[in-house]
Design an enzyme around this catalytic site. Sequence first.
Site, short mmCIF file in Angstrom:
data_model
loop_
_atom_site.label_atom_id
_atom_site.label_comp_id
_atom_site.label_asym_id
_atom_site.label_seq_id
_atom_site.Cartn_x
_atom_site.Cartn_y
_atom_site.Cartn_z
N GLY A 1 0.84 -1.20 0.00
CA GLY A 1 0.00 0.00 0.00
C GLY A 1 0.87 1.24 0.00
O GLY A 1 0.52 2.28 0.57
N ASP B 1 -1.52 0.68 17.21
CA ASP B 1 -2.51 1.63 17.71
C ASP B 1 -1.69 2.90 17.87
O ASP B 1 -0.93 3.03 18.84
CB ASP B 1 -3.08 1.17 19.06
CG ASP B 1 -4.18 2.11 19.54
OD1 ASP B 1 -4.03 3.33 19.32
OD2 ASP B 1 -5.16 1.65 20.11
N HIS B 2 -1.80 3.81 16.91
CA HIS B 2 -0.82 4.89 16.90
C HIS B 2 -0.92 5.80 18.12
O HIS B 2 0.00 6.53 18.44
CB HIS B 2 -0.87 5.69 15.59
CG HIS B 2 -2.09 6.50 15.40
ND1 HIS B 2 -3.25 5.97 14.89
CD2 HIS B 2 -2.35 7.80 15.65
CE1 HIS B 2 -4.16 6.92 14.85
NE2 HIS B 2 -3.65 8.04 15.30
N LYS C 1 2.12 8.00 20.88
CA LYS C 1 2.10 9.43 21.20
C LYS C 1 2.87 9.68 22.50
O LYS C 1 2.73 8.94 23.48
CB LYS C 1 0.65 9.93 21.35
CG LYS C 1 -0.08 9.98 20.01
CD LYS C 1 -1.46 10.58 20.17
CE LYS C 1 -2.27 10.44 18.90
NZ LYS C 1 -1.80 11.29 17.81
N HIS D 1 -8.24 3.10 20.54
CA HIS D 1 -7.53 4.20 21.22
C HIS D 1 -8.10 4.54 22.61
O HIS D 1 -7.34 4.71 23.57
CB HIS D 1 -7.58 5.47 20.36
CG HIS D 1 -7.26 5.23 18.92
ND1 HIS D 1 -6.19 4.46 18.52
CD2 HIS D 1 -7.85 5.66 17.77
CE1 HIS D 1 -6.15 4.43 17.19
NE2 HIS D 1 -7.15 5.14 16.72
N LYS E 1 -16.66 13.27 15.85
CA LYS E 1 -16.27 14.13 14.73
C LYS E 1 -17.10 15.40 14.75
O LYS E 1 -18.17 15.43 15.36
CB LYS E 1 -16.50 13.38 13.41
CG LYS E 1 -15.54 12.22 13.25
CD LYS E 1 -15.54 11.69 11.84
CE LYS E 1 -14.53 10.59 11.65
NZ LYS E 1 -13.13 11.05 11.69
N LYS F 1 2.41 8.01 2.51
CA LYS F 1 2.90 9.33 2.10
C LYS F 1 2.96 10.32 3.29
O LYS F 1 3.95 11.02 3.48
CB LYS F 1 1.97 9.88 1.02
CG LYS F 1 2.41 11.19 0.48
CD LYS F 1 1.56 11.59 -0.69
CE LYS F 1 2.02 12.97 -1.14
NZ LYS F 1 1.09 13.63 -1.97
#
Length: 500
Positions: A15, A180-181, A185, A243, A343, A22
């Site tokens: 991917g 799990d980004h 952090k 998260h 959101k 990117k």
Amino acid sequence: MKTSETPASLIMIFGATGDLAKRKLFPSLYNLYQKGKLSENFAVIGTARREWSHETFQSHVYDSIKSAGGENEGIDQFASHFYYQAHDVTDSDSYLGLKKLADQLDKKYELEGNRIFYLSMAPEFFGTIASHLKTDGLTDTKGYKRLIIEKPFGHNYPSAKELNDQLRHSFSEEEIYRIDHYLGKAMVQNIQVIRFANALFEPLWNNRYISNIQITSSEVLGVEERGGYYEKSGALRDMVQNHMIQMAALLAMEPPINLSTEEVRSEKGRALKSLRPVEGDEVEKNFVRGQYGKGTIDGKELPGYREEANVDPASNTETFVAGKLLFDNFRWAGVPFYIRTGKRMSSKDTKIVVQFKDIPMNLYYKAKNELAPNLLVIHIQPDEGITLHLNAKRIGQEMETTPVKLNFSNKGLHGMNTPEAYEKLMYDCMKGDATNFTHWDEVSLSWKFIDNISAVWETKKADDYPNYASGTMGPKASDELLEKDGFFWWPVTSLDVKDY
Ligand code: NAD
């Protein structure tokens, strides 16, 4: 040549023409390279459907780093380590081609057979790719082999289990790095340090001294062009299952006996085992779902969720979740952990507020200012820092109290941006440290918890959608969830002394 901290590695990105690669992966690798944390003995193979040459891929990588800003030194040299091969995920011949290229690069860069396979593409391909990596011989290597898996890890417990079983045919649990980004952090990683390295907090970190904990992760953006994906996911699966529950587990876990991967993950897992299931009628009492309607943010009129592209005009998908988590163990019995995420809210903010209990006798009650509770605020993003809210004497003749803040900001201390979560996580993976990746036990426990809630929400259509306007902090019921318990959401945007 730079000295490096990581072993030689071949990183194969599936991917590689996509958005994540990117915006995050290439700049993160470049930052590691710049800091001398990436061995010169590295190579990257990018794969995707497009027919690109190595040169096209290298200039794509170059552009991605340029557009990420910051330093640009040595990009050409860095990008020269990148190779590209077009790929069809279901075709064995494709994998044989990849294997050939991998073997060549292994020799050229002396990679010692170390391989990381990063699956940065739609989750329906994860299982197929992992199977082919084994059957077509790519995992047959003398070095280490590791698989990095992007979210979402399944859609519910049964599909996550099916995916996990499939992955385990090709990789052992120790070789699977589930991203799990949030765990990459800086301030999420700081939760443990704040708790376990300060004599000030750990003795108070329990139901005798803490009244409630609030975890907010709000976004201003709507679904943008991801309506198709989001319709099937919703905020519960997209944010809470991973998260939000991970942050709650880090706050709730017992101190591990040491900081090894096994011990930290095992304590997180134990905390999740004590999470009280919310099912049936309890769902409505403990969880609130919301969907954004039209609204105005920064003077701009914005459409409601149901008017977004690729969204059903009668959609039952939630774009907001608030909930009460209860950990049934000695430490936390009776202390609610409130979570909310959504959101199109009024601010982009991730914050944890730990509210301490009021002192037993308020000697200063008659003073002009009522005492405010002590708060420990952990700012996760966009600001990174810690604020401790205390009461002190107002300057002057009278014995009046005033709230004061002790503030620590990551930016203020180091004068530079902290590394991007992906940079830390890729570095950890190259070093073989899986502590900040989720173990299958954690994934399975959190899916089981979430499935009980989605079972109710999916069978019972929400009749009040849309129930919050864009640019607000969610539906009224979210405030009522805390009011029922005698609490309120601390305002995340301005947890400033002047605001209360
Ligand atoms: P994307 O749609 O931008 O990119 C997908 C990539 O997969 C492209 O390179 C595409 O060419 C390739 N691809 C698609 N079908 C293929 C096929 N049949 N054969 C070979 N290649 C194929 O997606 P993305 O936003 O980069 O996300 C990738 C993964 O990361 C997803 O699992 C997503 O959920 C996850 N993720 C993305 C973000 C983000 O910020 N973009 C954040 C968190 C998680």
